[in-house]
Every structure is written in structure tokens, then in C-alpha cells.
Design a protein around this motif. Structure first.
Motif, PDB file in Angstrom:
ATOM      1  N   LEU A  93       0.531  -1.311   0.434  1.00 48.03           N
ATOM      2  CA  LEU A  93       0.011  -0.318   0.304  1.00 48.03           C
ATOM      3  C   LEU A  93       0.448   1.335   0.100  1.00 48.03           C
ATOM      4  O   LEU A  93       0.181   2.137  -0.182  1.00 48.03           O
ATOM      5  N   GLY A  94       2.235   0.873   0.012  1.00 50.43           N
ATOM      6  CA  GLY A  94       2.865   2.186   0.416  1.00 50.43           C
ATOM      7  C   GLY A  94       4.120   2.198   1.649  1.00 50.43           C
ATOM      8  O   GLY A  94       4.159   1.322   2.394  1.00 50.43           O
ATOM      9  N   GLU A  95       4.977   3.400   1.855  1.00 53.30           N
ATOM     10  CA  GLU A  95       5.441   2.889   2.189  1.00 53.30           C
ATOM     11  C   GLU A  95       5.692   4.299   3.911  1.00 53.30           C
ATOM     12  O   GLU A  95       5.567   5.716   3.411  1.00 53.30           O
ATOM     13  N   GLY A  96       6.250   3.876   4.541  1.00 53.70           N
ATOM     14  CA  GLY A  96       5.464   4.654   6.362  1.00 53.70           C
ATOM     15  C   GLY A  96       6.869   5.289   7.120  1.00 53.70           C
ATOM     16  O   GLY A  96       7.640   4.671   6.338  1.00 53.70           O
ATOM     17  N   ASN A  97       6.700   5.105   7.716  1.00 50.77           N
ATOM     18  CA  ASN A  97       8.040   5.739   8.910  1.00 50.77           C
ATOM     19  C   ASN A  97       8.595   4.466   9.898  1.00 50.77           C
ATOM     20  O   ASN A  97       7.742   4.077  10.194  1.00 50.77           O
ATOM     21  N   PHE A  98       9.894   3.843   9.035  1.00 51.69           N
ATOM     22  CA  PHE A  98      10.564   2.738   9.808  1.00 51.69           C
ATOM     23  C   PHE A  98       9.832   1.394   9.167  1.00 51.69           C
ATOM     24  O   PHE A  98       9.847   0.665   9.127  1.00 51.69           O
ATOM     25  N   GLY A  99       8.856   1.920   8.082  1.00 53.93           N
ATOM     26  CA  GLY A  99       8.820   0.828   7.042  1.00 53.93           C
ATOM     27  C   GLY A  99       8.147   0.811   6.291  1.00 53.93           C
ATOM     28  O   GLY A  99       7.202   1.458   6.039  1.00 53.93           O
TER      29      GLY A  99
ATOM     30  N   LYS B 135     -10.943 -15.085   9.767  1.00 51.01           N
ATOM     31  CA  LYS B 135     -11.639 -14.158   9.637  1.00 51.01           C
ATOM     32  C   LYS B 135     -11.930 -14.252   8.062  1.00 51.01           C
ATOM     33  O   LYS B 135     -12.741 -13.580   7.899  1.00 51.01           O
ATOM     34  N   ASN B 136     -10.722 -14.509   7.120  1.00 52.56           N
ATOM     35  CA  ASN B 136     -10.894 -14.136   6.508  1.00 52.56           C
ATOM     36  C   ASN B 136     -11.108 -12.239   5.994  1.00 52.56           C
ATOM     37  O   ASN B 136     -11.935 -11.767   5.729  1.00 52.56           O
ATOM     38  N   GLN B 137     -10.752 -11.949   7.309  1.00 54.85           N
ATOM     39  CA  GLN B 137     -10.384  -9.815   7.140  1.00 54.85           C
ATOM     40  C   GLN B 137      -9.199  -9.718   6.466  1.00 54.85           C
ATOM     41  O   GLN B 137      -8.262  -9.571   7.112  1.00 54.85           O
ATOM     42  N   LEU B 138      -9.604  -8.249   6.011  1.00 56.56           N
ATOM     43  CA  LEU B 138      -8.774  -7.611   5.320  1.00 56.56           C
ATOM     44  C   LEU B 138      -8.437  -6.715   6.876  1.00 56.56           C
ATOM     45  O   LEU B 138      -8.536  -5.852   7.067  1.00 56.56           O
ATOM     46  N   THR B 139      -6.418  -6.447   7.058  1.00 54.28           N
ATOM     47  CA  THR B 139      -5.822  -5.685   7.758  1.00 54.28           C
ATOM     48  C   THR B 139      -4.472  -4.938   6.991  1.00 54.28           C
ATOM     49  O   THR B 139      -3.490  -5.271   6.180  1.00 54.28           O
ATOM     50  N   ALA B 140      -4.466  -3.949   7.421  1.00 54.02           N
ATOM     51  CA  ALA B 140      -3.259  -3.346   7.018  1.00 54.02           C
ATOM     52  C   ALA B 140      -1.870  -3.582   7.664  1.00 54.02           C
ATOM     53  O   ALA B 140      -1.983  -2.861   8.522  1.00 54.02           O
ATOM     54  N   ILE B 141      -0.934  -4.216   7.352  1.00 51.19           N
ATOM     55  CA  ILE B 141       0.269  -4.280   8.250  1.00 51.19           C
ATOM     56  C   ILE B 141       1.798  -3.626   7.952  1.00 51.19           C
ATOM     57  O   ILE B 141       1.612  -3.512   6.408  1.00 51.19           O
ATOM     58  N   LYS B 142       1.363  -3.111   9.134  1.00 49.54           N
ATOM     59  CA  LYS B 142       3.404  -2.424   9.168  1.00 49.54           C
ATOM     60  C   LYS B 142       4.356  -3.295   9.496  1.00 49.54           C
ATOM     61  O   LYS B 142       4.676  -3.614  10.679  1.00 49.54           O
ATOM     62  N   ILE B 143       5.574  -3.287   8.162  1.00 49.58           N
ATOM     63  CA  ILE B 143       6.303  -4.099   8.360  1.00 49.58           C
ATOM     64  C   ILE B 143       7.502  -4.105   8.727  1.00 49.58           C
ATOM     65  O   ILE B 143       7.988  -2.871   7.859  1.00 49.58           O
ATOM     66  N   ILE B 144       7.335  -3.945   9.336  1.00 49.10           N
ATOM     67  CA  ILE B 144       9.686  -3.161  10.070  1.00 49.10           C
ATOM     68  C   ILE B 144      11.204  -4.278  10.617  1.00 49.10           C
ATOM     69  O   ILE B 144      10.153  -5.275  11.552  1.00 49.10           O
ATOM     70  N   GLU B 145      11.126  -4.394   9.929  1.00 45.47           N
ATOM     71  CA  GLU B 145      12.426  -4.973   9.872  1.00 45.47           C
ATOM     72  C   GLU B 145      13.315  -4.298  10.967  1.00 45.47           C
ATOM     73  O   GLU B 145      13.678  -3.176  11.149  1.00 45.47           O
ATOM     74  N   LYS B 146      13.798  -5.566  12.212  1.00 45.69           N
ATOM     75  CA  LYS B 146      14.782  -4.862  13.423  1.00 45.69           C
ATOM     76  C   LYS B 146      16.024  -5.016  12.771  1.00 45.69           C
ATOM     77  O   LYS B 146      16.417  -5.553  12.454  1.00 45.69           O
ATOM     78  N   GLN B 147      15.923  -3.659  13.278  1.00 40.72           N
ATOM     79  CA  GLN B 147      17.996  -2.950  13.003  1.00 40.72           C
ATOM     80  C   GLN B 147      18.573  -3.072  14.137  1.00 40.72           C
ATOM     81  O   GLN B 147      18.509  -3.580  15.189  1.00 40.72           O
ATOM     82  N   GLN B 148      18.231  -1.839  14.134  1.00 43.87           N
ATOM     83  CA  GLN B 148      19.062  -0.977  15.249  1.00 43.87           C
ATOM     84  C   GLN B 148      18.018  -0.666  16.276  1.00 43.87           C
ATOM     85  O   GLN B 148      17.351  -0.634  16.197  1.00 43.87           O
ATOM     86  N   GLU B 149      18.653  -0.784  17.158  1.00 44.17           N
ATOM     87  CA  GLU B 149      17.765  -1.160  18.436  1.00 44.17           C
ATOM     88  C   GLU B 149      17.843   0.408  18.746  1.00 44.17           C
ATOM     89  O   GLU B 149      15.912  -0.095  19.838  1.00 44.17           O
TER      90      GLU B 149
ATOM     91  N   GLY C 265      -8.840   5.359   0.529  1.00 39.61           N
ATOM     92  CA  GLY C 265      -7.949   6.491  -0.160  1.00 39.61           C
ATOM     93  C   GLY C 265      -7.966   7.173   1.009  1.00 39.61           C
ATOM     94  O   GLY C 265      -7.826   7.546   2.254  1.00 39.61           O
ATOM     95  N   THR C 266      -7.068   8.818   0.478  1.00 41.84           N
ATOM     96  CA  THR C 266      -6.878   9.603   1.754  1.00 41.84           C
ATOM     97  C   THR C 266      -6.912  10.924   1.283  1.00 41.84           C
ATOM     98  O   THR C 266      -7.992  11.483   0.290  1.00 41.84           O
ATOM     99  N   LEU C 267      -7.322  12.248   2.439  1.00 42.11           N
ATOM    100  CA  LEU C 267      -7.519  13.069   1.851  1.00 42.11           C
ATOM    101  C   LEU C 267      -6.356  14.072   1.189  1.00 42.11           C
ATOM    102  O   LEU C 267      -7.215  14.831   0.537  1.00 42.11           O
ATOM    103  N   GLU C 268      -5.822  13.840   0.806  1.00 41.67           N
ATOM    104  CA  GLU C 268      -4.369  14.293  -0.428  1.00 41.67           C
ATOM    105  C   GLU C 268      -5.419  13.307  -1.731  1.00 41.67           C
ATOM    106  O   GLU C 268      -5.391  14.638  -2.313  1.00 41.67           O
ATOM    107  N   ASN C 269      -6.111  12.278  -1.678  1.00 40.85           N
ATOM    108  CA  ASN C 269      -6.822  12.036  -3.159  1.00 40.85           C
ATOM    109  C   ASN C 269      -7.695  12.431  -3.753  1.00 40.85           C
ATOM    110  O   ASN C 269      -7.932  13.304  -4.522  1.00 40.85           O
ATOM    111  N   ILE C 270      -8.474  12.902  -2.320  1.00 37.90           N
ATOM    112  CA  ILE C 270      -9.657  14.073  -2.242  1.00 37.90           C
ATOM    113  C   ILE C 270      -9.857  14.988  -3.027  1.00 37.90           C
ATOM    114  O   ILE C 270     -10.431  16.098  -4.493  1.00 37.90           O
TER     115      ILE C 270
END
Length: 416
Positions: free
Chosen positions: A113-119, A129-143, A188-193
């Protein structure tokens, strides 16, 4: 008659001291013991007895462990509590029901869906449940990054208390990945509107502004400054209501006279105090909100991004925006009050923004209960009807074994 001691509290004798140790304390020792593999050298290391505050040799602790096996953990013990990273009162039971939400194997990734801060953020399906979710995936790097992840996760949990904030449905981890399962906001987003509609009418601006005010005030009431408010980070659900998202740059604990003095945000939406790295408070968000109102009403930024970044920053710090004749008197005044250069004069910090004449027709109880009818029906992809093309999760890095304690969380609405 002496009360019969509960089996779960039956003590076990400590071979090192001859004293009794409660089973719950011994289990704490057992958890710590797992850090010490059965090596000859490590077998000499002492471990503290939580019951007596004394040291127990590991070989003696293992004797206690053998005795502990006589006392199996009952089903009631499976209701162990997992601390909520938000620091709130609510506790989450990590039993069989919750653990399925915390297992990466139960999610299928569909598309990015896009890039966010840190992931990156990926649309996923919770298979059970066959339920949709948006997962933010962050790879563990610096502590050092972990504190930002914890902070974002805690805000996503607090956000469940406001309908205009994007919330976490679950937060969990693997050895090398941190995963934030967010509610999927599909309009979508307010930017899209703004891009699709151009200038919005006063009625349309009033609707979005009212819902944003409730969301921003909820954050501030909880000591949270967003620091990156912009149309791109304001999501729109299928019905057309707003959801403030992307809490990767928030700062917390901002109560009373507390201030910060560091630069975060997006050029064009950032308050003068932040750009100058001067002390700032919640007024930084109200400045950004003023920029968003101006953009909704004019389809452009109050401080032009034309030229280089240095010129734009100088304009934000030293110049006043141009106000078009098409702006109504009340909306123009509201924006002016929000774009005050001096933070202590800025509306939102200096006075309650709900009392401004632009909001005179608003029934705030209706806003808070999402009873207002959205003026625009989102035209962007809905939650159904797309083709599912599953993609893999990032490969696990076996060298990454750091785990965040007390991080797992499941929103109660998912358990219903």
C-alpha cells in the motif's frame, strides 16, 4: 479451622537456604533460568531468589525445578496477562484465542500500500476470519529504533478510543520482524480527494475540519503530538469519514508546559518553531491543521514549494500567505488564527478551536458519534472486489534474535 492453602500457592523448599519458595516466584526464576544454557562454566552463576532476595546456585534451582514438575500449571494459569505497551489499565490474555492473531502464519500479504516511517505498509488478509488488515512491517535493525516502534504501537492502541484515528488491531513480532496490524481504511486519503476535486466548498471543509479537530484534540488530551499532519496521512474510510494515521513521528508525554526542541515533519506543513528548532508544543499540530484547511479550500499550499527548500522555509518563517477572495470571511479568519507565527497566539493553544465562528453550526456530539453525513463518497478501491495476488513476507534473518518484551497486543473488538 485453618484454611486450606491453594495448590497454586504451595511452597517448594529451596535446597540452598532451606526456605520455602512460592511456585509463582519459582516460575519467575525458571524464566530467568532459560537464559543460562546447561554449560559447565555457566552452571556456577547464581540466580536471585525472588522470594528471599538471596542467590540460588543454578544446580539447586534445577533441583527445585524437578520438584516444580509435581505441580502442573492448571488451565486457569493460561490466563496469564500480557502488559499493554500503551501503559494503560487494560491487559490482554495471551491464550489460545489471542495467540492465533499473533502468529505470522495466519496472515497472507496481498499487495503493498505504501511506505511509512520505519517500514512499509501491506494489505493483508487474516486467514482465519478472512478479514482485511493493513500490516506495517518493520525489520529489526538498530536497537535505537525500538523505542520509536514501541511509541507508535502504544499510540495505535490508545487510538481505539477515538473514531477519527487509525488504530491497531494487533501488534506482534517474529525474531527479525515487527508487525503492526492496522484497521484497513479503504477510501484513499484526503490528499486523493483534494487532487480529484480541487478546491473544496466551505461545507466540505467544515465536515473534514470538524472530524479532524476531534481527532487532534483527543491526541493532545493524551499528551501526544502527531508532528506530521498532512493530507497524505489523513485516511478516508468507505463511508467518507476521516482517520488520522501514520504515528511514526509522534512524541508522547506532552502534558502541561512540556515542550520539545527537535525537527520532525514534512516541509510545507511544519510550524516555524519546529523549523527553527525552538521549543514547541501542541501548537505545532494546529499550524499543520491550518495549512491543511488552506490546501482544502484553495488546492495549494499557503507557502509555495516552488524553488528550493531553503526559500520555502524562509517563507514559512518570515512571510504571510496570500488569502484568495474566494475564501469566506469565517474560514479565512480561522486559517489566519491557526497560522499565527507566535505559537502562544495560535488558536488551539490560545483558546478552544471549537468556539470559532466557522464551527458555529456544528453539533459536536454528532461529530464525535460519527453521525454527520460525509459530503463526498470515496471513489477509491473498496475493501472488496480486488484480485488477491499473495506476496511473501520478508525473509527472516536468523542473526536477528532480539525480542521486545510486553509487545504483543490484540484489540478486543477482534476477539468478539
Amino acid at each position: 479451622m485453618e484454611k486450606k492453602r491453594r495448590r497454586s500457592e504451595s511452597p517448594v523448599e529451596d535446597p540452598a537456604t532451606g526456605k520455602k519458595i512460592k511456585l509463582k516466584d519459582l516460575r519467575i526464576c525458571l524464566e530467568r533460568l532459560k537464559q543460562y544454557p546447561l554449560r559447565r562454566k555457566r552452571s556456577r552463576s547464581p540466580e536471585e531468589n525472588p522470594a528471599a532476595g538471596e542467590k540460588i546456585k543454578l544446580k539447586d534451582l534445577r533441583i527445585c525445578l524437578e520438584r516444580l514438575k509435581q505441580y502442573p500449571v492448571r488451565s486457569k494459569r493460561s490466563r496469564s496477562l500480557e502488559e499493554n505497551p500503551a501503559g494503560g489499565k487494560e491487559k490482554v490474555r495471551e491464550d489460545a484465542k489471542t495467540s492465533q492473531y499473533l502468529d505470522i502464519k495466519n496472515y497472507s500479504l496481498i499487495k503493498e500500500l505504501g511506505e511509512g516511517n520505519f517500514g512499509k505498509v501491506v494489505l493483508a488478509s487474516y486467514k482465519i476470519k478472512n478479514q482485511l488488515t493493513a500490516i506495517k512491517i518493520i525489520e529489526k535493525q538498530q536497537e535505537e529504533d525500538f523505542k520509536y516502534v514501541r511509541r507508535e504501537a502504544s499510540v495505535l492502541q490508545i487510538a481505539s478510543g477515538c473514531p477519527f484515528l487509525c488504530r491497531a488491531m494487533a501488534t506482534f513480532q517474529t525474531k527479525s520482524l515487527i508487525l503492526l496490524a492496522l484497521e484497513y481504511v479503504s477510501g484513499g486519503t484526503l490528499e486523493n480527494i483534494i487532487e480529484d476535486r480541487g478546491r473544496l466548498s466551505d461545507k466540505q471543509v467544515l465536515f473534514y475540519a470538524s472530524e479532524l479537530v476531534v481527532g487532534i484534540q483527543f491526541l493532545h488530551k493524551n499528551g501526544i503530538i502527531h508532528r506530521d499532519l498532512k493530507p497524505e496521512n489523513i485516511l478516508v474510510d468507505e463511508q467518507g469519514h476521516v482517520k488520522i494515521g501514520d504515528f511514526g513521528l509522534v512524541c508522547t508525554g506532552m502534558y502541561g508546559a512540556n515542550t520539545r526542541c527537535d525537527y520532525y515533519g514534512t516541509p510545507g506543513y511544519t510550524a516555524p518553531q519546529v523549523l527553527l528548532e525552538e521549543p514547541y508544543d501542541a501548537g505545532a499540530d494546529w499550524w499543520s491543521f491550518g495549512v491543511i484547511l488552506y490546501e482544502m479550500a484553495t488546492n495549494r499550499l499557503p507557502f509555495s514549494p516552488k524553488g528550493n527548500l531553503k526559500k520555502q522555509v524562509e517563507s514559512i518563517i518570515n512571510k504571510e500567505p496570500e488569502y484568495l477572495d474566494s475564501l469566506s470571511t469565517k474560514l479565512r479568519d480561522l486559517i489566519k488564527q491557526l497560522l499565527k507565527k507566535k505559537a502562544n497566539q495560535r488558536l488551539g493553544v490560545n483558546g478552544n478551536i471549537r468556539d470559532h465562528p466557522f464551527f458555529s453550526t456544528v453539533d459536536w456530539s454528532n461529530v464525535e458519534e460519527r453521525r454527520l453525513k460525509p459530503p463526498i463518497k470515496p471513489s477509491h478501491e473498496s475493501a472488496t472486489g480486488f484480485i488477491k495476488k499473495y506476496i511473501p513476507f520478508p525473509k527472516e534473518d536468523p542473526s536477528e534474535t532480539r525480542m521486545l518484551e510486553g509487545f504483543n497486543y490484540v484489540d478486543q473488538s477482534w476477539l468478539e
